[in-house]
Design an enzyme around this catalytic site. Sequence first.
Site, PDB file in Angstrom:
ATOM      1  N   ARG A  62      60.320  26.752  38.784  1.00 52.23           N
ATOM      2  CA  ARG A  62      59.923  25.698  39.726  1.00 52.23           C
ATOM      3  C   ARG A  62      59.058  26.276  40.844  1.00 52.23           C
ATOM      4  O   ARG A  62      58.054  25.668  41.253  1.00 52.23           O
ATOM      5  CB  ARG A  62      61.173  25.040  40.304  1.00 52.23           C
ATOM      6  CG  ARG A  62      60.893  23.909  41.287  1.00 52.23           C
ATOM      7  CD  ARG A  62      62.178  23.189  41.674  1.00 52.23           C
ATOM      8  NE  ARG A  62      61.949  22.180  42.679  1.00 52.23           N
ATOM      9  CZ  ARG A  62      62.522  22.163  43.890  1.00 52.23           C
ATOM     10  NH1 ARG A  62      63.379  23.108  44.226  1.00 52.23           N
ATOM     11  NH2 ARG A  62      62.261  21.202  44.741  1.00 52.23           N
ATOM     12  N   VAL A  70      49.373  24.230  44.695  1.00 53.07           N
ATOM     13  CA  VAL A  70      48.827  24.283  46.060  1.00 53.07           C
ATOM     14  C   VAL A  70      47.914  25.499  46.163  1.00 53.07           C
ATOM     15  O   VAL A  70      48.371  26.637  46.138  1.00 53.07           O
ATOM     16  CB  VAL A  70      49.946  24.375  47.111  1.00 53.07           C
ATOM     17  CG1 VAL A  70      49.354  24.272  48.523  1.00 53.07           C
ATOM     18  CG2 VAL A  70      50.993  23.303  46.889  1.00 53.07           C
ATOM     19  N   GLY A  72      46.203  26.781  43.975  1.00 53.97           N
ATOM     20  CA  GLY A  72      46.228  27.592  42.770  1.00 53.97           C
ATOM     21  C   GLY A  72      47.339  28.627  42.780  1.00 53.97           C
ATOM     22  O   GLY A  72      48.115  28.736  43.735  1.00 53.97           O
ATOM     23  N   ASN A  94      59.618  22.139  49.158  1.00 56.12           N
ATOM     24  CA  ASN A  94      59.968  23.546  48.969  1.00 56.12           C
ATOM     25  C   ASN A  94      61.240  23.985  49.694  1.00 56.12           C
ATOM     26  O   ASN A  94      61.652  25.143  49.582  1.00 56.12           O
ATOM     27  CB  ASN A  94      58.801  24.434  49.420  1.00 56.12           C
ATOM     28  CG  ASN A  94      57.600  24.298  48.511  1.00 56.12           C
ATOM     29  OD1 ASN A  94      57.741  23.998  47.323  1.00 56.12           O
ATOM     30  ND2 ASN A  94      56.413  24.494  49.061  1.00 56.12           N
ATOM     31  N   PRO A 162      53.703  16.982  43.346  1.00 56.23           N
ATOM     32  CA  PRO A 162      54.151  15.613  43.023  1.00 56.23           C
ATOM     33  C   PRO A 162      55.634  15.430  43.317  1.00 56.23           C
ATOM     34  O   PRO A 162      56.465  16.203  42.814  1.00 56.23           O
ATOM     35  CB  PRO A 162      53.852  15.477  41.523  1.00 56.23           C
ATOM     36  CG  PRO A 162      53.711  16.875  41.015  1.00 56.23           C
ATOM     37  CD  PRO A 162      53.211  17.695  42.160  1.00 56.23           C
ATOM     38  N   HIS A 192      62.423  20.393  33.053  1.00 57.43           N
ATOM     39  CA  HIS A 192      63.636  19.793  33.622  1.00 57.43           C
ATOM     40  C   HIS A 192      64.821  19.870  32.669  1.00 57.43           C
ATOM     41  O   HIS A 192      65.905  19.383  32.982  1.00 57.43           O
ATOM     42  CB  HIS A 192      63.374  18.330  34.007  1.00 57.43           C
ATOM     43  CG  HIS A 192      62.514  18.175  35.216  1.00 57.43           C
ATOM     44  ND1 HIS A 192      62.042  16.957  35.652  1.00 57.43           N
ATOM     45  CD2 HIS A 192      62.030  19.096  36.086  1.00 57.43           C
ATOM     46  CE1 HIS A 192      61.304  17.139  36.742  1.00 57.43           C
ATOM     47  NE2 HIS A 192      61.280  18.422  37.017  1.00 57.43           N
ATOM     48  N   THR A 193      64.611  20.500  31.523  1.00 58.90           N
ATOM     49  CA  THR A 193      65.735  20.734  30.620  1.00 58.90           C
ATOM     50  C   THR A 193      66.675  21.801  31.168  1.00 58.90           C
ATOM     51  O   THR A 193      67.792  21.961  30.680  1.00 58.90           O
ATOM     52  CB  THR A 193      65.241  21.144  29.214  1.00 58.90           C
ATOM     53  OG1 THR A 193      66.344  21.181  28.314  1.00 58.90           O
ATOM     54  CG2 THR A 193      64.584  22.516  29.232  1.00 58.90           C
ATOM     55  N   SER A 248      73.802  20.949  29.236  1.00 62.36           N
ATOM     56  CA  SER A 248      73.036  22.109  28.760  1.00 62.36           C
ATOM     57  C   SER A 248      71.950  22.492  29.754  1.00 62.36           C
ATOM     58  O   SER A 248      70.831  22.816  29.373  1.00 62.36           O
ATOM     59  CB  SER A 248      72.412  21.812  27.392  1.00 62.36           C
ATOM     60  OG  SER A 248      71.475  20.751  27.466  1.00 62.36           O
ATOM     61  N   ASP A 253      66.180  23.375  25.794  1.00 66.12           N
ATOM     62  CA  ASP A 253      66.281  22.635  24.541  1.00 66.12           C
ATOM     63  C   ASP A 253      65.558  21.293  24.638  1.00 66.12           C
ATOM     64  O   ASP A 253      64.782  21.065  25.573  1.00 66.12           O
ATOM     65  CB  ASP A 253      67.752  22.436  24.148  1.00 66.12           C
ATOM     66  CG  ASP A 253      68.576  21.774  25.243  1.00 66.12           C
ATOM     67  OD1 ASP A 253      67.979  21.027  26.069  1.00 66.12           O
ATOM     68  OD2 ASP A 253      69.802  21.975  25.276  1.00 66.12           O
TER      69      ASP A 253
END
Length: 327
Positions: A62, A70, A72, A94, A162, A192-193, A248, A253
């Site tokens: 993340r 931001v 790059g 952040n 975003p 987001h897994t 999980s 996955d």
Amino acid sequence: MEILSFKNLVFLALLGFLISFVEADLKLGFYDKSCPKAEKIVFDYVKKHFPNAPALAAPILRMHFHDCFVRGCDASVLINSTSTNQAEKAATPNLTLRGFGVIDIIKSLVEKECPGVVSCADILALTARDAVAVAGGPFWHVPTGRRDGLISNATEALNNIPPPTSNFTALQKSFANKGLNLTDLVLLSGAHTIGISHCSSFSNRLYNFSGKGDEDPSLDKVYASNLKKLKCKTPNDNTSTVEMDPGSFKTFDLDYYKLLLKRRGLFQSDAALTTVSAIKAQISKLAGGPLEVFFNAFAQSMEKMNKIEVKTGNVGEIRKNCAVFNS
């Protein structure tokens, strides 16, 4: 689906050209002569320590994403605020980032081997890749040669990252501004897994979606009820956390996509992906396909993302301390 205007398409084509131009200065094994052990130092640290803290892969990934969106991929997200500058770390998106200490430790190990040679931007990109791979996720190529940026501004972070409340149009625009397409949006959202979220990032969906004390109708009612009963028990809960992919959240996955199809995506930005039929079809295909297909596609999108607006050559600097500009 919103169709981008001709003017925007021309802009994006030019942006893509510029991105490909600066990529010429990135290459695999950039440090083979100047610091041949650099990538091994990063990997060895991750391999030794991350299995004892498997939940750390998501925050590092993340952090890499927030950095690249931001100015790059230039390690601007790592800079500390000062009395005269509110850095990216101070921006709302952040405030919940974790893992800065890990990057600092790896940087110190690399500096001990090769002082002033390897950028913090490259270390962050490599650490994110290795953290996911060690956690059993996909592996992707990380050409190196990035240099560290000289600006870190909280307002820019707020404007470019975003938020979890984004609708599809906002997501499309945000990604397009960085030279990423809708396929990249779907695949990178798949991160987001793994990981967790604070209740404050989505509690409006549970308690006050339209400002009338209501629940987001696009959220599965059983899932919403369980979240309110077991996790986010009050509208103003800023401390409790929820697994992004329940059951999980430490495993890379396909469950994230399967949950989206059941209306159990945690964020509004997750749910937004299913509001466009073509995108929903893409999600269905991923959810029902082999894991290897997702891994390979995710890797390709990560390779695109970690080249966004990179600084190379004589632009920027090689920081001695990732949290502080050299001068």
